[in-house]
Motif scaffolding. Structure first.
Motif, PDB file in Angstrom:
ATOM      1  N   TYR A  74       0.838  -1.210   0.000  1.00 48.45           N
ATOM      2  CA  TYR A  74       0.000   0.000   0.000  1.00 48.45           C
ATOM      3  C   TYR A  74       0.871   1.256   0.000  1.00 48.45           C
ATOM      4  O   TYR A  74       0.604   2.213  -0.735  1.00 48.45           O
ATOM      5  CB  TYR A  74      -0.920   0.014   1.225  1.00 48.45           C
ATOM      6  N   LEU A  78       0.749   4.092  -2.895  1.00 47.23           N
ATOM      7  CA  LEU A  78       0.370   5.465  -2.552  1.00 47.23           C
ATOM      8  C   LEU A  78       1.495   6.454  -2.852  1.00 47.23           C
ATOM      9  O   LEU A  78       1.244   7.587  -3.278  1.00 47.23           O
ATOM     10  CB  LEU A  78      -0.055   5.548  -1.081  1.00 47.23           C
ATOM     11  N   VAL A  86      -7.787   9.101  -0.063  1.00 46.29           N
ATOM     12  CA  VAL A  86      -7.863   7.640  -0.160  1.00 46.29           C
ATOM     13  C   VAL A  86      -9.156   7.182   0.512  1.00 46.29           C
ATOM     14  O   VAL A  86      -9.511   7.672   1.588  1.00 46.29           O
ATOM     15  CB  VAL A  86      -6.645   6.972   0.514  1.00 46.29           C
ATOM     16  N   THR A  88     -10.955   3.804   2.025  1.00 47.10           N
ATOM     17  CA  THR A  88     -10.657   2.430   2.422  1.00 47.10           C
ATOM     18  C   THR A  88     -11.933   1.699   2.833  1.00 47.10           C
ATOM     19  O   THR A  88     -12.815   2.284   3.460  1.00 47.10           O
ATOM     20  CB  THR A  88      -9.629   2.363   3.574  1.00 47.10           C
ATOM     21  N   GLY A  97      -4.200  -0.026   5.110  1.00 48.70           N
ATOM     22  CA  GLY A  97      -4.281   1.159   4.260  1.00 48.70           C
ATOM     23  C   GLY A  97      -4.312   2.420   5.105  1.00 48.70           C
ATOM     24  O   GLY A  97      -3.685   3.426   4.762  1.00 48.70           O
ATOM     25  N   CYS A 101      -1.620   5.459   5.032  1.00 51.95           N
ATOM     26  CA  CYS A 101      -2.015   6.862   4.819  1.00 51.95           C
ATOM     27  C   CYS A 101      -1.479   7.767   5.927  1.00 51.95           C
ATOM     28  O   CYS A 101      -1.018   8.888   5.662  1.00 51.95           O
ATOM     29  CB  CYS A 101      -3.537   6.979   4.750  1.00 51.95           C
ATOM     30  N   GLN A 102      -1.525   7.269   7.166  1.00 51.95           N
ATOM     31  CA  GLN A 102      -1.002   8.069   8.281  1.00 51.95           C
ATOM     32  C   GLN A 102       0.501   8.304   8.131  1.00 51.95           C
ATOM     33  O   GLN A 102       0.985   9.420   8.343  1.00 51.95           O
ATOM     34  CB  GLN A 102      -1.301   7.368   9.607  1.00 51.95           C
ATOM     35  N   LYS A 105       0.982  10.762   5.458  1.00 56.57           N
ATOM     36  CA  LYS A 105       0.214  12.004   5.675  1.00 56.57           C
ATOM     37  C   LYS A 105      -0.745  12.308   4.513  1.00 56.57           C
ATOM     38  O   LYS A 105      -0.818  13.432   4.014  1.00 56.57           O
ATOM     39  CB  LYS A 105       1.164  13.180   5.927  1.00 56.57           C
ATOM     40  N   ILE A 106      -1.475  11.264   4.101  1.00 54.67           N
ATOM     41  CA  ILE A 106      -2.485  11.409   3.045  1.00 54.67           C
ATOM     42  C   ILE A 106      -3.866  11.343   3.689  1.00 54.67           C
ATOM     43  O   ILE A 106      -4.143  10.421   4.459  1.00 54.67           O
ATOM     44  CB  ILE A 106      -2.349  10.282   1.999  1.00 54.67           C
ATOM     45  N   TYR A 108      -7.611  10.365   4.399  1.00 57.07           N
ATOM     46  CA  TYR A 108      -8.360   9.171   3.993  1.00 57.07           C
ATOM     47  C   TYR A 108      -9.679   9.074   4.742  1.00 57.07           C
ATOM     48  O   TYR A 108      -9.870   9.685   5.798  1.00 57.07           O
ATOM     49  CB  TYR A 108      -7.529   7.906   4.181  1.00 57.07           C
ATOM     50  N   SER A 140      -8.318   8.764  10.214  1.00 60.37           N
ATOM     51  CA  SER A 140      -9.362   8.967   9.202  1.00 60.37           C
ATOM     52  C   SER A 140     -10.070  10.307   9.402  1.00 60.37           C
ATOM     53  O   SER A 140     -10.471  10.647  10.516  1.00 60.37           O
ATOM     54  CB  SER A 140     -10.384   7.828   9.267  1.00 60.37           C
TER      55      SER A 140
END
Length: 363
Positions: A74, A78, A86, A88, A97, A101-102, A105-106, A108, A140
């Motif tokens: 993942y 990414l 993103v 999930t 996922g 992301c964390q 730093k995306i 989601y 999230s």
């Protein structure tokens, strides 16, 4: 161009239950990449404009090394795709996922599509899964739940941060254009339908108990679904009280023939899609009093709600339905259709996503 990545178990799930969101995102100017196992409907997803990236989630596996590999996959995807947001779904994409992301730093959005057996059943695996889920959804922007009971489960076990934003949405919703109100089959017979993966927790034994009591030339019990367990496959193929149709890609003709959708499941659902689809088709439903099932029925109006794992209650509900006349059955089905239109239109789900993505873009 803005980019959205969807982390999901497989392309079958993506097309059947998330196609409307993919379509809307593309219409809103997003490039969309779907990341998961490449199974059915790849051509349809590509035709919609989605990019497909094959990643095997090992959805039923519990090997921690495989899960770490999944997380690194993942991260690799990414890093390469550089998405603005993103989405999930399902346990492993939500957990690994979410962690990916964390770390990158995306922003989601996690969707808890049901607790699943590892989370719901007490034991060592539950403790581990709860801790993993807690980490996975921690960053999230909004955690979507498909029923209130699932959200309460997370809150009671401190799986959410105090400042976490949550929303309860109507499951995956129903595409009402693909599941229209169907005309009734007037062959003079009453058909009870069970359509799901064949497993004990989905209530197949309870369905069979009702079939053995009431099946006749004029009362038919139909079963559709893939059978992983050889024991059940042998049983269903030899059982004289039911007609086993195997796995079906399109249930429309079965919904049309059906007089009542009988689904005594006690599986940990997010929101049962087959119950939503059957009700959208204008068919009364008999469902269990558990999260993800009870919400789809107005008891006594659009069908009946029965206690979980209660064979006698299922049999009594079937008997009650058999006592109705044709007009009463049709009215019950119409009430179900109206309920779906009012509460479970897939547009409500898509709108919730677009709203939350809009908030992320503003931030």
């Amino acid at each position: 161009m803005k980019k959205a990545v969807m982390l999901i178990n497989d392309t079958t799930y993506a097309f059947n239950l998330r196609g409307a969101i993919i379509e809307r995102l593309i219409n809103e100017g997003f490039e969309v990449a779907v990341v998961g196992q490449l199974l059915k409907h790849q051509d349809k997803l590509k035709a919609m404009g989605a990019k497909l990236i094959g990643v095997e989630t090992g959805r039923h596996g519990t090997n921690p090394f495989s899960d770490l590999i999944l997380m690194w996959k993942y991260i690799g995807v990414l890093k390469k795709e550089k998405p603005d947001v993103v989405l999930t779904y399902n346990i492993k994409p939500n957990v690994y996922g979410g962690i990916a992301c964390q770390l990158l730093k995306i922003p989601y959005l996690a969707n808890v599509t049901g607790l699943g057996t590892p989370v719901e059943n007490p034991g060592k695996l539950q403790k581990l899964t709860i801790q993993l889920y807690k980490i996975g959804v921690a960053g999230s922007a909004c955690v979507f739940f498909q029923n209130e009971e699932n959200r309460a489960f997370f809150e009671q076990r401190s799986m959410l941060k105090k400042e976490a934003k949550t929303r309860v949405i109507p499951g995956s919703g129903v595409d009402l254009s693909k599941h229209p109100l169907l005309p009734w089959n007037d062959d003079g017979k009453i058909h009870f339908l069970f359509a799901a993966r064949i497993m004990k927790e989905k209530g197949i034994d309870l369905f069979l108990a009702a079939a053995r009591k009431y099946a006749s030339d004029n009362i038919i019990f139909d079963v559709c679904g893939a059978c992983d367990d050889e024991k059940y496959k042998t049983l269903l193929n030899s059982e004289t009280s039911i007609i086993y149709h195997g796995e079906q890609k399109d249930l429309t003709k079965f919904y049309q023939e059906c007089s009542c959708f009988l689904y005594p499941s006690y599986y940990p659902e997010g929101m049962s899609n087959v119950l939503l689809e059957a009700a959208a088709s204008g068919r009364p439903v008999i469902a269990t009093d558990r999260a993800g099932c009870r919400e789809t029925v107005d008891d006594g109006i659009s069908g009946y709600v029965v206690p979980i794992k209660n064979q006698q209650a299922v049999i009594e509900a079937v008997e009650k339905f058999l006592e109705l006349n044709m007009e009463e059955r049709k009215n019950m089905g119409l009430a179900g259709r109206e309920k779906i239109e009012r509460q479970f239109d897939r547009k409500f789900v898509v709108d919730a996503y677009i709203e939350e993505i809009g908030k992320i873009e503003k931030d």
